[in-house]
Design an enzyme around this catalytic site. Structure first.
Site, PDB file in Angstrom:
ATOM      1  CE1 TYR A   1      55.364  49.918  28.780  1.00 18.67           C
ATOM      2  CE2 TYR A   1      54.580  51.371  27.033  1.00 18.67           C
ATOM      3  CZ  TYR A   1      55.574  50.570  27.573  1.00 18.67           C
ATOM      4  OH  TYR A   1      56.778  50.433  26.915  1.00 18.67           O
TER       5      TYR A   1
ATOM      6  CD  GLN B   1      62.088  57.454  16.206  1.00 16.97           C
ATOM      7  OE1 GLN B   1      62.973  56.772  16.724  1.00 16.97           O
ATOM      8  NE2 GLN B   1      62.262  58.758  15.973  1.00 16.97           N
TER       9      GLN B   1
ATOM     10  CB  ILE C   1      53.542  54.613  21.784  1.00 18.60           C
ATOM     11  CG1 ILE C   1      53.932  55.233  23.133  1.00 18.60           C
ATOM     12  CG2 ILE C   1      54.662  53.731  21.264  1.00 18.60           C
ATOM     13  CD1 ILE C   1      54.160  54.183  24.233  1.00 18.60           C
TER      14      ILE C   1
ATOM     15  CG  HIS D   1      59.205  52.234  17.860  1.00 23.71           C
ATOM     16  ND1 HIS D   1      60.080  53.272  18.123  1.00 23.71           N
ATOM     17  CD2 HIS D   1      59.873  51.423  16.989  1.00 23.71           C
ATOM     18  CE1 HIS D   1      61.210  53.079  17.456  1.00 23.71           C
ATOM     19  NE2 HIS D   1      61.105  51.978  16.761  1.00 23.71           N
TER      20      HIS D   1
ATOM     21  CB  CYS E   1      47.311  37.898  24.561  1.00 23.97           C
ATOM     22  SG  CYS E   1      47.669  36.551  25.693  1.00 23.97           S
TER      23      CYS E   1
ATOM     24  CB  CYS F   1      44.455  36.955  26.963  1.00 28.68           C
ATOM     25  SG  CYS F   1      43.951  36.197  25.429  1.00 28.68           S
TER      26      CYS F   1
ATOM     27  CB  CYS G   1      45.071  32.059  25.927  1.00 29.63           C
ATOM     28  SG  CYS G   1      46.260  33.356  26.324  1.00 29.63           S
TER      29      CYS G   1
ATOM     30  CB  SER H   1      67.844  61.660  20.324  1.00 31.22           C
ATOM     31  OG  SER H   1      67.311  60.335  20.524  1.00 31.22           O
TER      32      SER H   1
ATOM     33  CB  ALA I   1      58.509  70.625  16.943  1.00 29.61           C
TER      34      ALA I   1
HETATM   35  C1  BV8 Z   1      64.832  45.832  16.476  1.00 31.46           C
HETATM   36  C2  BV8 Z   1      58.122  52.026  22.089  1.00 31.46           C
HETATM   37  C3  BV8 Z   1      65.335  43.826  15.360  1.00 31.46           C
HETATM   38  C4  BV8 Z   1      57.947  51.675  23.516  1.00 31.46           C
HETATM   39  C5  BV8 Z   1      60.505  52.292  21.666  1.00 31.46           C
HETATM   40  C6  BV8 Z   1      70.984  48.135  15.104  1.00 31.46           C
HETATM   41  C7  BV8 Z   1      70.002  47.649  14.232  1.00 31.46           C
HETATM   42  C8  BV8 Z   1      68.825  47.116  14.733  1.00 31.46           C
HETATM   43  C9  BV8 Z   1      68.587  47.104  16.117  1.00 31.46           C
HETATM   44  C10 BV8 Z   1      69.553  47.597  16.971  1.00 31.46           C
HETATM   45  C11 BV8 Z   1      70.732  48.115  16.474  1.00 31.46           C
HETATM   46  N1  BV8 Z   1      71.465  48.504  17.533  1.00 31.46           N
HETATM   47  C12 BV8 Z   1      70.781  48.283  18.683  1.00 31.46           C
HETATM   48  C13 BV8 Z   1      69.625  47.721  18.366  1.00 31.46           C
HETATM   49  C14 BV8 Z   1      68.614  47.321  19.343  1.00 31.46           C
HETATM   50  C15 BV8 Z   1      67.637  48.430  19.695  1.00 31.46           C
HETATM   51  C16 BV8 Z   1      68.251  49.797  19.759  1.00 31.46           C
HETATM   52  O1  BV8 Z   1      68.179  50.559  18.801  1.00 31.46           O
HETATM   53  N2  BV8 Z   1      68.842  50.145  20.899  1.00 31.46           N
HETATM   54  C17 BV8 Z   1      69.371  51.470  21.079  1.00 31.46           C
HETATM   55  C18 BV8 Z   1      69.186  51.893  22.514  1.00 31.46           C
HETATM   56  C19 BV8 Z   1      70.818  51.478  20.633  1.00 31.46           C
HETATM   57  N3  BV8 Z   1      66.561  48.441  18.741  1.00 31.46           N
HETATM   58  C20 BV8 Z   1      65.530  47.567  18.937  1.00 31.46           C
HETATM   59  O2  BV8 Z   1      65.508  46.748  19.817  1.00 31.46           O
HETATM   60  C21 BV8 Z   1      64.366  47.671  17.952  1.00 31.46           C
HETATM   61  N4  BV8 Z   1      64.075  46.366  17.438  1.00 31.46           N
HETATM   62  O3  BV8 Z   1      65.798  46.387  16.074  1.00 31.46           O
HETATM   63  O4  BV8 Z   1      64.375  44.601  16.021  1.00 31.46           O
HETATM   64  C22 BV8 Z   1      66.042  43.100  16.465  1.00 31.46           C
HETATM   65  C23 BV8 Z   1      65.360  42.089  17.108  1.00 31.46           C
HETATM   66  C24 BV8 Z   1      66.034  41.397  18.121  1.00 31.46           C
HETATM   67  C25 BV8 Z   1      67.344  41.749  18.492  1.00 31.46           C
HETATM   68  C26 BV8 Z   1      67.998  42.819  17.859  1.00 31.46           C
HETATM   69  C27 BV8 Z   1      67.341  43.493  16.828  1.00 31.46           C
HETATM   70  C28 BV8 Z   1      63.091  48.117  18.649  1.00 31.46           C
HETATM   71  C29 BV8 Z   1      63.260  49.471  19.262  1.00 31.46           C
HETATM   72  C30 BV8 Z   1      61.892  50.026  19.691  1.00 31.46           C
HETATM   73  C31 BV8 Z   1      61.916  50.364  21.164  1.00 31.46           C
HETATM   74  N5  BV8 Z   1      60.654  51.013  21.517  1.00 31.46           N
HETATM   75  N6  BV8 Z   1      59.316  52.848  21.931  1.00 31.46           N
HETATM   76  C32 BV8 Z   1      57.663  52.866  24.380  1.00 31.46           C
HETATM   77  O5  BV8 Z   1      57.705  54.016  23.899  1.00 31.46           O
HETATM   78  O6  BV8 Z   1      57.379  52.627  25.563  1.00 31.46           O
HETATM   79  S1  BV8 Z   1      61.850  53.285  21.508  1.00 31.46           S
HETATM   80  C33 BV8 Z   1      61.446  54.836  22.037  1.00 31.46           C
HETATM   81  O7  BV8 Z   1      62.669  55.485  22.287  1.00 31.46           O
HETATM   82  C34 BV8 Z   1      60.787  55.688  21.004  1.00 31.46           C
HETATM   83  O8  BV8 Z   1      59.866  54.976  20.226  1.00 31.46           O
HETATM   84  C35 BV8 Z   1      61.919  56.252  20.192  1.00 31.46           C
HETATM   85  O9  BV8 Z   1      62.267  55.396  19.143  1.00 31.46           O
HETATM   86  C36 BV8 Z   1      63.037  56.258  21.201  1.00 31.46           C
HETATM   87  C37 BV8 Z   1      63.243  57.651  21.722  1.00 31.46           C
HETATM   88  O10 BV8 Z   1      63.773  58.373  20.679  1.00 31.46           O
HETATM   89  P1  BV8 Z   1      63.217  59.821  20.331  1.00 31.46           P
HETATM   90  O11 BV8 Z   1      61.822  59.738  19.863  1.00 31.46           O
HETATM   91  O12 BV8 Z   1      64.221  60.424  19.443  1.00 31.46           O
HETATM   92  O13 BV8 Z   1      63.178  60.594  21.714  1.00 31.46           O
HETATM   93  P2  BV8 Z   1      64.397  61.117  22.585  1.00 31.46           P
HETATM   94  O14 BV8 Z   1      63.846  61.459  23.916  1.00 31.46           O
HETATM   95  O15 BV8 Z   1      65.558  60.192  22.466  1.00 31.46           O
HETATM   96  O16 BV8 Z   1      64.846  62.464  21.852  1.00 31.46           O
HETATM   97  C38 BV8 Z   1      63.966  63.566  21.827  1.00 31.46           C
HETATM   98  C39 BV8 Z   1      64.533  64.549  20.822  1.00 31.46           C
HETATM   99  O17 BV8 Z   1      63.653  65.648  20.710  1.00 31.46           O
HETATM  100  C40 BV8 Z   1      65.888  65.106  21.240  1.00 31.46           C
HETATM  101  O18 BV8 Z   1      66.737  65.152  20.111  1.00 31.46           O
HETATM  102  C41 BV8 Z   1      65.551  66.525  21.720  1.00 31.46           C
HETATM  103  O19 BV8 Z   1      66.613  67.423  21.464  1.00 31.46           O
HETATM  104  C42 BV8 Z   1      64.367  66.852  20.854  1.00 31.46           C
HETATM  105  N7  BV8 Z   1      63.415  67.808  21.420  1.00 31.46           N
HETATM  106  C43 BV8 Z   1      63.015  67.932  22.719  1.00 31.46           C
HETATM  107  N8  BV8 Z   1      62.074  68.898  22.810  1.00 31.46           N
HETATM  108  C44 BV8 Z   1      61.866  69.357  21.548  1.00 31.46           C
HETATM  109  C45 BV8 Z   1      62.715  68.669  20.659  1.00 31.46           C
HETATM  110  N9  BV8 Z   1      62.734  68.897  19.337  1.00 31.46           N
HETATM  111  C46 BV8 Z   1      61.897  69.859  18.869  1.00 31.46           C
HETATM  112  N10 BV8 Z   1      61.047  70.557  19.647  1.00 31.46           N
HETATM  113  C47 BV8 Z   1      61.005  70.336  20.987  1.00 31.46           C
HETATM  114  N11 BV8 Z   1      60.162  71.063  21.759  1.00 31.46           N
HETATM  115 ZN    ZN Z   2      45.946  35.141  24.944  1.00 33.03          ZN
END
Ligand code: BV8
Ligand code: ZN
Length: 254
Positions: free
Chosen positions: A67, A101, A103, A119, A127, A155, A158, A197, A239
């Site tokens: 990070y 989405q 950060i 996110h 902490c 932290c 704590c 995506s 974009a």
């Molecule tokens: C949760 C922060 C409740 C950290 C991120 C169903 C319902 C609920 C949950 C789930 C579910 N199924 C599975 C889950 C669990 C999980 C999940 O979704 N897993 C996936 C892999 C299936 N979800 C979670 O855990 C979420 N929490 O649901 O809480 C819960 C609690 C406990 C247990 C279960 C559920 C939390 C998810 C948050 C994760 N944190 N980020 C960090 O960044 O370090 S996710 C991170 O990845 C991003 O924030 C973003 O969301 C994701 C990436 O997606 P994109 O932004 O779309 O990026 P990507 O690279 O994939 O795509 C880029 C796109 O841009 C492409 O389409 C490309 O073609 C296009 N592109 C490229 N260049 C260009 C362009 N477009 C235009 N112009 C360009 N130049």
């Molecule tokens: Zn603390």
């Protein structure tokens, strides 16, 4: 009528707009998307394996250093014309909400406010033990050299390890951010989904939520990510090119 003309017509007609953005909107600022292979130290890691509380528990220095590296990278990056198009539309009089989405803080640095970060944000730390928000002295924001791993600071309250203020896989989204985003998505006339995506839930449900509420959805992506609905318009392209072209075609004075 081309898709760009249809999208311009929708933008002229609808003033209540939500921009729902993903990593693709920051790609032209040089921030790698999650689909790009990670560079350098991180090539042997899958982002999704680094973005969990377990990864931090097992190897806090590796996750903290990743990070720090990302934060440094974002600090070096600049908003691109896509980010500026979003803020310019608000200046031109549209009621614009930004739900991201990402950060990074590129929307804010392009002048958008408020920005709903579903996110969390690279700029925040909290902490790992007591969950209280933490603050970082600039000295603690050193950038790891290649392969160098830096232990997370502690932290002040704590002594627990500080962690990035982001939402990891398996963690709930911040209640107020999610609720505020859903309210805006369900009451908008037009949702512009840019550079996502649509994989990660529940954020990925947002375009469908807008369609179900009767809004028009414009997808902006280098790949065709549309579901083909009658109220959907797919604008293929980067974009940083497409959003300025859309504002120009709609006659938005920027
Ligand atoms: C949760 C922060 C409740 C950290 C991120 C169903 C319902 C609920 C949950 C789930 C579910 N199924 C599975 C889950 C669990 C999980 C999940 O979704 N897993 C996936 C892999 C299936 N979800 C979670 O855990 C979420 N929490 O649901 O809480 C819960 C609690 C406990 C247990 C279960 C559920 C939390 C998810 C948050 C994760 N944190 N980020 C960090 O960044 O370090 S996710 C991170 O990845 C991003 O924030 C973003 O969301 C994701 C990436 O997606 P994109 O932004 O779309 O990026 P990507 O690279 O994939 O795509 C880029 C796109 O841009 C492409 O389409 C490309 O073609 C296009 N592109 C490229 N260049 C260009 C362009 N477009 C235009 N112009 C360009 N130049
Ligand atoms: Zn603390």
């Amino acid at each position: 009528m081309t898709n760009l003309q249809r999208a311009a017509e929708a933008l002229r007609a609808f003033k209540k707009v939500v921009f729902f953005t993903g990593a693709g909107i920051s790609a032209e600022s040089g921030i790698p998307t999650f689909r790009d292979k990670l560079t350098g130290l991180w090539t042997k890691h899958e982002p999704q394996r680094l973005e969990t509380a377990n990864a931090f528990r097992e190897n806090p220095a590796l996750v903290w250093s990743w990070y720090l590296w990302r934060r440094h990278h974002v600090g070096q990056a600049k908003p691109n014309p896509a980010h500026y198009s979003v803020s310019q539309l608000a200046v031109a009089g549209w009621d614009v909400s930004v739900v991201t989405q990402n950060i990074d803080d590129l929307h804010e640095r392009a002048g958008s406010s408020p920005v709903i970060h579903l996110h969390g944000s690279l700029m925040d730390v909290k902490c790992f033990a007591c969950h209280r928000p933490g603050t970082l002295a600039s000295a603690q924001l050193e950038t790891p050299e290649e392969e160098q791993l830096i232990e997370p600071p502690r932290c002040a309250r704590c002594g627990g390890k500080l962690r990035p203020g982001v939402v990891w896989f398996g963690e709930n989204l911040p209640e107020n951010s999610w609720r505020s985003a859903v309210r805006r998505v369900k009451s908008c006339e037009l949702l512009v989904s840019v550079g996502t995506s649509g994989v990660v839930m529940p954020a990925a449900a947002i375009p469908d939520m807008a369609l179900a509420a009767g809004a028009t959805v414009i997808h902006v992506n280098i790949e065709d990510v549309g579901f083909g609905g009658t109220d959907e318009i797919m604008l293929l392209g980067s974009a940083g090119m497409v959003l300025p072209a859309l504002l120009k075609a709609a006659g938005v004075a920027v």
